[in-house]
Design an enzyme around this catalytic site. Structure first.
Site, short mmCIF file in Angstrom:
data_model
loop_
_atom_site.label_atom_id
_atom_site.label_comp_id
_atom_site.label_asym_id
_atom_site.label_seq_id
_atom_site.Cartn_x
_atom_site.Cartn_y
_atom_site.Cartn_z
N HIS A 173 0.81 -1.22 0.00
CA HIS A 173 0.00 0.00 0.00
C HIS A 173 0.85 1.27 0.00
CE1 HIS A 173 -4.05 -1.78 0.15
NE2 HIS A 173 -3.30 -2.84 0.38
N HIS A 174 0.15 2.40 0.01
CA HIS A 174 0.84 3.66 -0.26
C HIS A 174 1.97 3.94 0.74
CE1 HIS A 174 -0.84 6.01 3.08
NE2 HIS A 174 -1.87 5.20 2.95
N ASP A 175 3.06 4.38 0.20
CA ASP A 175 4.22 4.84 0.98
C ASP A 175 4.88 3.75 1.81
OD1 ASP A 175 3.98 7.59 0.07
OD2 ASP A 175 2.14 7.61 1.26
N VAL A 176 4.58 2.51 1.51
CA VAL A 176 5.30 1.39 2.16
C VAL A 176 6.72 1.34 1.61
CG1 VAL A 176 5.46 -1.15 2.06
CG2 VAL A 176 3.32 -0.05 2.74
N ARG B 17 2.54 3.02 4.79
CA ARG B 17 3.75 3.56 5.45
C ARG B 17 4.54 2.53 6.24
NH1 ARG B 17 -0.46 6.75 6.30
NH2 ARG B 17 -0.69 5.78 8.34
#
Ligand SMILES: CC(C)(COP(=O)(O)OP(=O)(O)OC[C@H]1O[C@@H](n2cnc3c(N)ncnc32)[C@H](O)[C@@H]1OP(=O)(O)O)[C@@H](O)C(=O)NCCC(=O)NCCS
Length: 206
Positions: A133-136, A153
């Protein structure tokens, strides 16, 4: 093209629509399994060791087709060190955001998603139906098994093995060389070298 690995994972890669009509001479490398035929899956010439790879396939790029983080690192470094270039395999049904940044030598298998702002290191395997997912941030040679989800994240170190259908919650940090059991829900940070299982995940090793 050299597919490194000649078992189930290799079969999944070469039968994906993104790959199936690949033209030219192609190779499969397996230096472990005994008794394999000279030609695999009707069109891949078997390479049994590095010497054969250099003699018959020098100049070809390679795609990793094995599951274990340590095995992937070993062959990635061996082939790269010997002048072969890594390539990514991204399945035709996978979605990689234009805002994600991805490394070399990756496998992003069918129905996976890598979302905006995610960073995926070299040699990672994102297996079928997994999502990043986003910004991982994933380090190098991370294996994310089928159906696992790494949520917003979260930071995952190098050589981490995430079991099938595991969930890593947002903002969690995972160290290097961590093993996460199938179906685990990781709610807290995990130090390097640990194995964690269950819901919520608890450390069982070391
Ligand atoms: C976590 C894992 C690596 C542990 O393997 P292991 O080190 O050999 O550990 P063991 O099998 O000896 O199990 C140790 C204990 O953890 C438990 N356990 C193991 N895996 C578990 C899991 N996924 N969830 C909950 N408990 C688990 C065992 O029941 C055992 O409990 P006990 O001591 O009370 O009997 C493994 O069980 C696992 O889940 N691997 C992921 C497999 C996977 O998803 N592969 C993807 C292939 S594409």
């Amino acid at each position: 093209m050299i597919i490194i690995g000649a078992k189930g994972h290799a079969k999944d890669i070469i039968t994906d629509p993104a790959f199936y009509n690949l033209q030219g001479t192609n190779f499969m490398f397996d230096d472990i399994t005994k008794g394999l035929p000279e030609v695999l899956f009707e069109k891949y010439i078997l390479l049994r060791n590095l010497t054969e790879a250099k003699e018959k396939a020098f100049g070809h790029s390679f795609i990793l087709a094995l599951g274990s983080p340590i095995g992937r690192k070993k062959v990635f470094e061996l082939f790269q060190h010997n002048g072969f270039q890594p390539e990514n395999f991204i399945a035709s049904s996978a979605v990689v955001s234009v805002l994600a940044s991805i490394g070399q030598g990756l496998n992003i298998m069918p129905f996976c998603t890598v979302f905006a702002g995610a960073k995926v290191g070299n040699g990672c395997l994102i297996n079928s139906y997994a999502s990043i997912h986003h910004d991982v941030e994933l380090g190098d040679f991370v294996t994310v098994s089928p159906g696992a989800r790494v949520l917003g994240r979260a930071k995952v170190g190098n050589l981490v093995d995430v079991g099938a259908n595991a969930v890593i919650l947002p903002d969690v940090t995972i160290g290097d060389n961590v093993i996460i059991g199938a179906g685990a829900v990781v709610t807290k940070d995990l130090p390097s070298g640990t194995t964690a299982v269950g819901v919520p995940a608890r450390i069982i090793k070391p």
